[in-house]
Scaffold this motif. Structure first.
Motif, PDB file in Angstrom:
ATOM      1  N   GLU A   1      33.609  63.634  -1.966  1.00 32.94           N
ATOM      2  CA  GLU A   1      34.280  64.127  -3.241  1.00 32.94           C
ATOM      3  C   GLU A   1      34.885  63.047  -3.636  1.00 32.94           C
ATOM      4  OE1 GLU A   1      37.457  64.406  -6.726  1.00 32.94           O
ATOM      5  OE2 GLU A   1      37.328  64.546  -4.651  1.00 32.94           O
ATOM      6  N   ASN A   2      35.422  62.301  -2.700  1.00 32.16           N
ATOM      7  CA  ASN A   2      36.475  61.546  -2.833  1.00 32.16           C
ATOM      8  C   ASN A   2      36.177  60.029  -2.331  1.00 32.16           C
ATOM      9  OD1 ASN A   2      38.462  59.281  -3.522  1.00 32.16           O
ATOM     10  ND2 ASN A   2      39.511  60.460  -4.591  1.00 32.16           N
ATOM     11  N   THR A   3      35.875  59.276  -2.320  1.00 27.79           N
ATOM     12  CA  THR A   3      35.289  58.365  -0.908  1.00 27.79           C
ATOM     13  C   THR A   3      35.949  56.815  -0.875  1.00 27.79           C
ATOM     14  OG1 THR A   3      33.104  57.045  -2.527  1.00 27.79           O
ATOM     15  CG2 THR A   3      32.599  59.168  -1.011  1.00 27.79           C
ATOM     16  N   GLU A   4      36.833  56.532  -1.674  1.00 23.28           N
ATOM     17  CA  GLU A   4      37.786  54.778  -2.027  1.00 23.28           C
ATOM     18  C   GLU A   4      38.062  55.476  -0.966  1.00 23.28           C
ATOM     19  OE1 GLU A   4      37.709  57.885  -4.356  1.00 23.28           O
ATOM     20  OE2 GLU A   4      37.968  57.086  -6.265  1.00 23.28           O
ATOM     21  N   ALA A   5      39.165  55.533  -0.224  1.00 26.63           N
ATOM     22  CA  ALA A   5      40.056  55.449   1.240  1.00 26.63           C
ATOM     23  C   ALA A   5      38.425  54.741   2.260  1.00 26.63           C
ATOM     24  CB  ALA A   5      40.485  56.768   1.673  1.00 26.63           C
ATOM     25  N   MET A   6      37.610  56.319   3.072  1.00 29.17           N
ATOM     26  CA  MET A   6      36.860  55.369   3.269  1.00 29.17           C
ATOM     27  C   MET A   6      35.770  53.922   3.003  1.00 29.17           C
ATOM     28  SD  MET A   6      34.352  58.837   4.884  1.00 29.17           S
ATOM     29  CE  MET A   6      34.007  58.955   3.252  1.00 29.17           C
ATOM     30  N   SER A   7      35.411  54.164   1.917  1.00 28.59           N
ATOM     31  CA  SER A   7      35.305  52.851   1.068  1.00 28.59           C
ATOM     32  C   SER A   7      35.720  51.157   1.245  1.00 28.59           C
ATOM     33  CB  SER A   7      34.290  52.703   0.077  1.00 28.59           C
ATOM     34  OG  SER A   7      33.660  53.822   0.292  1.00 28.59           O
ATOM     35  N   VAL A   8      36.946  51.586   0.614  1.00 31.13           N
ATOM     36  CA  VAL A   8      37.761  50.291   0.677  1.00 31.13           C
ATOM     37  C   VAL A   8      38.163  50.174   2.143  1.00 31.13           C
ATOM     38  CG1 VAL A   8      40.320  50.077   0.789  1.00 31.13           C
ATOM     39  CG2 VAL A   8      39.298  51.055  -1.177  1.00 31.13           C
ATOM     40  N   GLY A   9      38.403  51.513   3.222  1.00 27.80           N
ATOM     41  CA  GLY A   9      38.845  50.695   4.725  1.00 27.80           C
ATOM     42  C   GLY A   9      37.470  50.186   4.919  1.00 27.80           C
ATOM     43  N   LEU A  10      35.908  50.539   5.151  1.00 29.21           N
ATOM     44  CA  LEU A  10      35.435  49.560   5.668  1.00 29.21           C
ATOM     45  C   LEU A  10      34.779  48.416   5.131  1.00 29.21           C
ATOM     46  CD1 LEU A  10      32.135  52.733   5.433  1.00 29.21           C
ATOM     47  CD2 LEU A  10      33.171  51.619   7.812  1.00 29.21           C
ATOM     48  N   PHE A  11      35.313  48.085   4.163  1.00 32.28           N
ATOM     49  CA  PHE A  11      35.266  46.896   3.646  1.00 32.28           C
ATOM     50  C   PHE A  11      35.946  46.130   4.155  1.00 32.28           C
ATOM     51  CE2 PHE A  11      36.972  43.905   0.664  1.00 32.28           C
ATOM     52  CZ  PHE A  11      36.073  42.776  -0.101  1.00 32.28           C
ATOM     53  N   LEU A  12      37.451  46.177   4.293  1.00 26.96           N
ATOM     54  CA  LEU A  12      38.229  46.043   4.773  1.00 26.96           C
ATOM     55  C   LEU A  12      38.115  45.104   6.259  1.00 26.96           C
ATOM     56  CD1 LEU A  12      41.833  47.390   3.803  1.00 26.96           C
ATOM     57  CD2 LEU A  12      41.074  45.451   2.396  1.00 26.96           C
ATOM     58  N   LEU A  13      37.269  46.527   7.157  1.00 28.72           N
ATOM     59  CA  LEU A  13      37.330  46.003   8.772  1.00 28.72           C
ATOM     60  C   LEU A  13      35.707  45.123   8.529  1.00 28.72           C
ATOM     61  CD1 LEU A  13      37.905  47.053  10.730  1.00 28.72           C
ATOM     62  CD2 LEU A  13      35.934  48.672  10.988  1.00 28.72           C
ATOM     63  N   ALA A  14      34.922  44.861   7.342  1.00 28.45           N
ATOM     64  CA  ALA A  14      34.159  43.486   7.092  1.00 28.45           C
ATOM     65  C   ALA A  14      34.648  42.567   6.987  1.00 28.45           C
ATOM     66  CB  ALA A  14      32.610  43.817   6.363  1.00 28.45           C
ATOM     67  N   CYS A  15      36.048  42.558   6.315  1.00 25.94           N
ATOM     68  CA  CYS A  15      36.734  40.557   5.929  1.00 25.94           C
ATOM     69  C   CYS A  15      37.034  40.224   7.423  1.00 25.94           C
ATOM     70  CB  CYS A  15      37.242  41.742   4.502  1.00 25.94           C
ATOM     71  SG  CYS A  15      36.779  41.593   3.085  1.00 25.94           S
ATOM     72  N   VAL A  16      38.036  41.839   8.105  1.00 21.79           N
ATOM     73  CA  VAL A  16      38.679  41.528   9.251  1.00 21.79           C
ATOM     74  C   VAL A  16      37.214  40.928   9.877  1.00 21.79           C
ATOM     75  CG1 VAL A  16      39.705  42.328  10.906  1.00 21.79           C
ATOM     76  CG2 VAL A  16      40.118  43.090   8.427  1.00 21.79           C
ATOM     77  N   TYR A  17      36.077  41.761  10.076  1.00 29.50           N
ATOM     78  CA  TYR A  17      34.931  40.875  11.238  1.00 29.50           C
ATOM     79  C   TYR A  17      34.488  39.405  10.947  1.00 29.50           C
ATOM     80  CZ  TYR A  17      35.029  45.244  12.984  1.00 29.50           C
ATOM     81  OH  TYR A  17      35.191  47.062  13.315  1.00 29.50           O
ATOM     82  N   LEU A  18      34.137  38.990   9.441  1.00 34.75           N
ATOM     83  CA  LEU A  18      34.163  38.035   8.781  1.00 34.75           C
ATOM     84  C   LEU A  18      35.033  36.750   9.320  1.00 34.75           C
ATOM     85  CD1 LEU A  18      32.341  36.317   7.617  1.00 34.75           C
ATOM     86  CD2 LEU A  18      33.350  37.058   5.372  1.00 34.75           C
ATOM     87  N   ALA A  19      36.477  37.076   8.838  1.00 37.63           N
ATOM     88  CA  ALA A  19      36.778  36.784   9.481  1.00 37.63           C
ATOM     89  C   ALA A  19      37.902  36.234  11.073  1.00 37.63           C
ATOM     90  CB  ALA A  19      38.381  36.571   8.623  1.00 37.63           C
ATOM     91  N   ALA A  20      37.064  37.192  11.860  1.00 40.97           N
ATOM     92  CA  ALA A  20      37.832  36.812  13.018  1.00 40.97           C
ATOM     93  C   ALA A  20      37.421  35.533  14.003  1.00 40.97           C
ATOM     94  CB  ALA A  20      36.400  37.706  14.153  1.00 40.97           C
ATOM     95  N   THR A  21      36.781  34.469  13.630  1.00 37.21           N
ATOM     96  CA  THR A  21      37.370  33.294  14.276  1.00 37.21           C
ATOM     97  C   THR A  21      37.705  32.418  13.890  1.00 37.21           C
ATOM     98  OG1 THR A  21      34.752  33.768  14.742  1.00 37.21           O
ATOM     99  CG2 THR A  21      35.641  31.636  15.052  1.00 37.21           C
ATOM    100  N   PRO A  22      39.430  31.917  13.693  1.00 34.19           N
ATOM    101  CA  PRO A  22      39.414  31.060  13.882  1.00 34.19           C
ATOM    102  C   PRO A  22      39.248  29.514  13.260  1.00 34.19           C
ATOM    103  CG  PRO A  22      40.623  31.876  15.564  1.00 34.19           C
ATOM    104  CD  PRO A  22      39.167  31.713  15.480  1.00 34.19           C
ATOM    105  N   PRO A  23      39.470  28.513  12.574  1.00 41.18           N
ATOM    106  CA  PRO A  23      38.629  26.834  12.462  1.00 41.18           C
ATOM    107  C   PRO A  23      39.043  26.980  14.371  1.00 41.18           C
ATOM    108  CG  PRO A  23      40.914  28.065  11.095  1.00 41.18           C
ATOM    109  CD  PRO A  23      40.767  28.897  12.047  1.00 41.18           C
TER     110      PRO A  23
END
Length: 381
Positions: free
Chosen positions: A178-200
């Motif tokens: 009925e309300n998927t905002e929390a799950m969707s935002v959490g998965l998006f943040l997790l994707a951002c964390v994965y993308l930025a997992a490699t330091p320079p």
């Protein structure tokens, strides 16, 4: 010696950490010994494809003979399948690390199948996310013991899947949708964390693997945030029940705290950039289902997010983030054209416009992408 090694060695020379004689000795040693230990990219692809086929074949064999086996034979076959794969991976460690990693990854895949098959044997289907939890624990043990990037990927996929399953199972029927905002935002943040997992200037394999996983998941997860408020219009929502306030607080807390904790583990103080991604995702989720000026604001937010990914890629000197940001910007432009301009121009002029957009816009974006990637390569040299 790989190009990455060469650029790193040149950077050390430029910084005065090595003299020319030491650099030449390193090059000579790598040319004499490094080539033997290096596994080609084609070999890695072959091993990965072979691991998938091996796992699929084993599972198909088990499924085809499942009904004719006794419960004891079923359980023994499941244990033997997992043990043989991991034992073979251990034997292959010295001769071929890539083959060893492939076999261990197949063993972790077989572990999940074994958990579900064991649940079927003993009729343990009351709480299905529990199987994902056990599979995640197995992947975590694999990460701790093997320190290989396939095990890290398994854990990065299974742990969020387990939490998602627990969230769905803990709510009344259809209430979690009925309300998927929390799950969707959490998965998006997790994707951002994965993308930025490699330091320079980092070439650690498991971090690079997480970066690729984040790149694959980033655009779909952003689309999930965009459409997260449209669940009220889904036809099966007639039977929905409201989610309790306590459950929503717990859901939002986990969706925010867990990605931030992982970002802090991976990048330290750089995890603070995730606040911008959180604010962007929350605002975007509140514009879902709008029209007119609200729809224009959606596309503006999507374009802003794409630019932010590109800027982060420049800051971290990561070509992958730059490429994903440019792709996201292109998709946003195309979505805006089809949703807001195509119908107004008519079929003929609409097709002409999309052709011009593909040719001209594609040329401009590719030119800009090459300049940004070239800047990153110069900075890393």
């Amino acid at each position: 010696m790989s190009d990455r090694w060469q650029s790193t060695l040149d950077r050390w020379l430029g910084a005065g950490l090595l003299d020319a004689a030491a650099a030449e000795r390193i090059r000579a040693w790598e040319q004499a010994h490094g080539g033997e230990a290096k596994t080609s990219r084609i070999t890695l692809i072959v091993f990965a494809f072979g691991g998938l086929l091996l796992t699929a074949g084993l599972l198909l064999f088990v499924a085809a003979n499942w009904d004719s086996m006794t419960p004891a034979a079923r359980f023994g076959l499941v244990l033997a399948m997992i043990a043989v794969l991991h034992a073979s991976g251990a034997v292959a460690t010295r001769s071929s690390p890539a083959l060893s990693a492939t076999l261990h990854a197949a063993g972790t895949a077989a572990l999940g199948a074994g958990i579900y098959l064991s649940g079927q044997i003993f009729h343990m289907a009351e709480h299905w996310p529990g199987a994902l939890m056990l599979w995640s624990i197995g992947a975590a043990v694999g990460v701790w013991m093997l320190r290989e990037w396939p095990q890290v990927l398994w854990l990065a996929l299974l742990a969020p899947a387990w939490l998602w399953g627990e969230w769905i199972e803990s709510q009344p029927r259809f209430a979690a949708w009925e309300n998927t905002e929390a799950m969707s935002v959490g998965l998006f943040l997790l994707a951002c964390v994965y993308l930025a997992a490699t330091p320079p200037h980092s070439s650690v394999r498991w971090r690079r693997a997480l970066g690729w996983l984040g790149a694959i998941a980033l655009i779909p997860s952003a689309a999930g945030v965009l459409f997260s408020s449209m669940s009220d219009d889904w036809p099966f929502m007639a039977e929905r029940r409201e989610i309790g306030r306590t459950a929503m607080i717990v859901g939002w807390t986990l969706a925010i705290v867990l990605p931030f904790a992982l970002a802090w583990f991976l990048r330290g103080r750089d995890a603070l950039w995730l606040l911008a991604a959180l604010a962007w995702a929350v605002v975007l989720s509140q514009t879902s289902g709008g029209s007119g000026s609200l729809e224009l604001a959606q596309h503006a937010l999507l374009a802003l997010g794409a630019v932010g990914i590109v800027l982060w890629g420049i800051r971290d000197q990561q070509r992958l983030a730059i490429n994903i940001g440019v792709l996201a910007f292109a998709i946003t432009v195309l979505a805006f054209y089809f949703s807001s301009l195509y119908d107004r121009l008519g079929r003929a002029f609409g097709l002409i416009g999309i052709g011009i957009l593909f040719i001209g816009g594609g040329w401009l974006l590719e030119r800009m992408r090459r300049r940004l990637v070239g800047r990153v390569q110069k900075g890393g040299a």
